[in-house]
Write a protein that holds these residues in place. Structure first.
Motif, PDB file in Angstrom:
ATOM      1  N   LEU A   1       0.759  -1.166   0.088  1.00 61.11           N
ATOM      2  CA  LEU A   1      -0.215   0.169   0.043  1.00 61.11           C
ATOM      3  C   LEU A   1       0.847   1.299  -0.050  1.00 61.11           C
ATOM      4  CD1 LEU A   1      -3.056   0.897   0.257  1.00 61.11           C
ATOM      5  CD2 LEU A   1      -2.616   0.889   2.829  1.00 61.11           C
TER       6      LEU A   1
ATOM      7  N   ALA B   1      -5.409   4.449  -1.243  1.00 65.48           N
ATOM      8  CA  ALA B   1      -5.484   3.809  -0.077  1.00 65.48           C
ATOM      9  C   ALA B   1      -6.956   3.825   0.420  1.00 65.48           C
ATOM     10  CB  ALA B   1      -4.536   3.984   0.955  1.00 65.48           C
TER      11      ALA B   1
ATOM     12  N   VAL C   1      -0.838  -7.242   3.928  1.00 69.04           N
ATOM     13  CA  VAL C   1      -0.685  -5.707   3.432  1.00 69.04           C
ATOM     14  C   VAL C   1       0.088  -5.222   4.446  1.00 69.04           C
ATOM     15  CG1 VAL C   1      -1.970  -3.616   3.112  1.00 69.04           C
ATOM     16  CG2 VAL C   1      -3.196  -5.625   2.709  1.00 69.04           C
ATOM     17  N   CYS C   2       1.103  -4.326   3.534  1.00 70.32           N
ATOM     18  CA  CYS C   2       2.073  -3.533   4.291  1.00 70.32           C
ATOM     19  C   CYS C   2       2.252  -2.151   3.639  1.00 70.32           C
ATOM     20  CB  CYS C   2       3.620  -4.159   4.315  1.00 70.32           C
ATOM     21  SG  CYS C   2       3.809  -5.765   5.145  1.00 70.32           S
ATOM     22  N   CYS C   3       2.651  -1.262   4.420  1.00 70.24           N
ATOM     23  CA  CYS C   3       2.771   0.080   3.856  1.00 70.24           C
ATOM     24  C   CYS C   3       3.773   0.664   4.503  1.00 70.24           C
ATOM     25  CB  CYS C   3       1.404   0.904   4.347  1.00 70.24           C
ATOM     26  SG  CYS C   3       1.471   2.768   3.996  1.00 70.24           S
TER      27      CYS C   3
ATOM     28  N   ALA D   1      -7.451   2.225   6.719  1.00 62.68           N
ATOM     29  CA  ALA D   1      -7.584   1.168   7.552  1.00 62.68           C
ATOM     30  C   ALA D   1      -8.854   0.136   7.294  1.00 62.68           C
ATOM     31  CB  ALA D   1      -7.441   1.421   9.138  1.00 62.68           C
TER      32      ALA D   1
ATOM     33  N   GLU E   1     -10.409   0.033   4.550  1.00 61.95           N
ATOM     34  CA  GLU E   1      -9.975  -0.793   3.416  1.00 61.95           C
ATOM     35  C   GLU E   1      -9.070  -1.953   3.524  1.00 61.95           C
ATOM     36  OE1 GLU E   1     -11.153  -0.089  -0.516  1.00 61.95           O
ATOM     37  OE2 GLU E   1     -12.695  -0.476   1.001  1.00 61.95           O
ATOM     38  N   VAL E   2      -8.098  -1.736   3.958  1.00 63.60           N
ATOM     39  CA  VAL E   2      -7.131  -2.978   4.321  1.00 63.60           C
ATOM     40  C   VAL E   2      -8.019  -3.969   5.080  1.00 63.60           C
ATOM     41  CG1 VAL E   2      -5.102  -3.604   5.846  1.00 63.60           C
ATOM     42  CG2 VAL E   2      -4.989  -1.546   4.447  1.00 63.60           C
ATOM     43  N   HIS E   3      -8.671  -3.866   5.895  1.00 64.35           N
ATOM     44  CA  HIS E   3      -9.365  -4.860   6.701  1.00 64.35           C
ATOM     45  C   HIS E   3     -10.195  -5.573   5.631  1.00 64.35           C
ATOM     46  CE1 HIS E   3     -12.911  -6.639   9.000  1.00 64.35           C
ATOM     47  NE2 HIS E   3     -11.825  -6.794   9.780  1.00 64.35           N
TER      48      HIS E   3
ATOM     49  N   LEU F   1      -8.317  -7.972   3.262  1.00 64.88           N
ATOM     50  CA  LEU F   1      -7.560  -9.027   3.927  1.00 64.88           C
ATOM     51  C   LEU F   1      -8.475 -10.170   4.012  1.00 64.88           C
ATOM     52  CD1 LEU F   1      -5.342  -7.050   6.600  1.00 64.88           C
ATOM     53  CD2 LEU F   1      -4.434  -8.398   4.739  1.00 64.88           C
TER      54      LEU F   1
ATOM     55  N   PHE G   1      -1.740  -6.885   8.825  1.00 63.52           N
ATOM     56  CA  PHE G   1      -1.474  -5.545   8.302  1.00 63.52           C
ATOM     57  C   PHE G   1      -0.122  -5.032   9.084  1.00 63.52           C
ATOM     58  CE2 PHE G   1      -2.956  -0.977   8.492  1.00 63.52           C
ATOM     59  CZ  PHE G   1      -2.263  -0.453   7.233  1.00 63.52           C
TER      60      PHE G   1
END
Length: 184
Positions: free
Chosen positions: A46, A91, A104-106, A120, A122-124, A127, A133
């Motif tokens: 990300l 993002a 996911v890494c940023c 956050a 969206e990351v959830h 995943l 994360f």
């Protein structure tokens, strides 16, 4: 803030990796380790910038994809990693289906996101249920000599700090554990 970030990264895409980007490279391995990225991991980088983290994840055997808000950064990542997949995407609105990724890494990007809480979420969403994360942030410990102290001193001595900036997240807002816990 989003427009400011996007245009700034577009302007600096070609030079970032060989300038300031070098400062983030030592953190790639610990970041990927924290998210347990390895063989077969479906991985999203990300705010991928020039794709260094994405590329290293792929070298570990992961199915790595990068996403960045700036078309210039996406183009630079593709130029540096022509066989890999990179997408222009904010993002806060990722173009991937729910449950698409194991990790996911940023890398030093969350403070560049206009709406970190929405990012956050969206990351959830993207995943899998037991997905991971991990992200890195700049430290703001009092008395600590940091890259930002050096850069700030150079700007004050040789340039000007009276530059109008749009309202946005604090550069060091996520350096506090309570703010990270709240975000997650």
């Amino acid at each position: 803030f989003r427009t400011f970030e996007e245009s700034g990264w577009n302007r600096n895409a070609a030079t970032y990796a060989d300038a300031f980007g070098r400062t983030t490279v030592p953190f790639i391995t610990p970041l990927l380790d924290a998210a347990d990225v390895g063989e077969g991991t479906r991985f999203l980088d990300l705010a991928c910038g020039p794709g260094d983290l994405t590329s290293e994840a792929a070298l570990r055997g992961s199915d790595a994809i990068g996403a960045d808000i700036a078309e210039g950064m996406v183009a630079e990542a593709k130029r540096r990693n022509p066989t890999m997949s990179f997408h222009k995407a904010p993002a806060e609105r990722l173009p991937f289906a729910a449950g698409s990724f194991d990790a996911v890494c940023c890398s030093f990007g969350m403070h560049h996101v206009a709406e970190p809480e929405q990012a956050a979420r969206e990351v959830h969403r993207v995943l899998v249920g037991d997905g991971r994360f991990a992200f890195t942030v700049w430290s703001s410990r009092p008395g600590q000599i940091s890259l930002f102290n050096i850069v700030s001193g150079a700007i004050q001595e040789h340039g000007g700090i009276d530059v109008p900036l749009p309202d946005g997240p604090s550069t060091f807002g996520l350096a506090k554990h309570e703010n990270i816990n709240s975000l997650l």
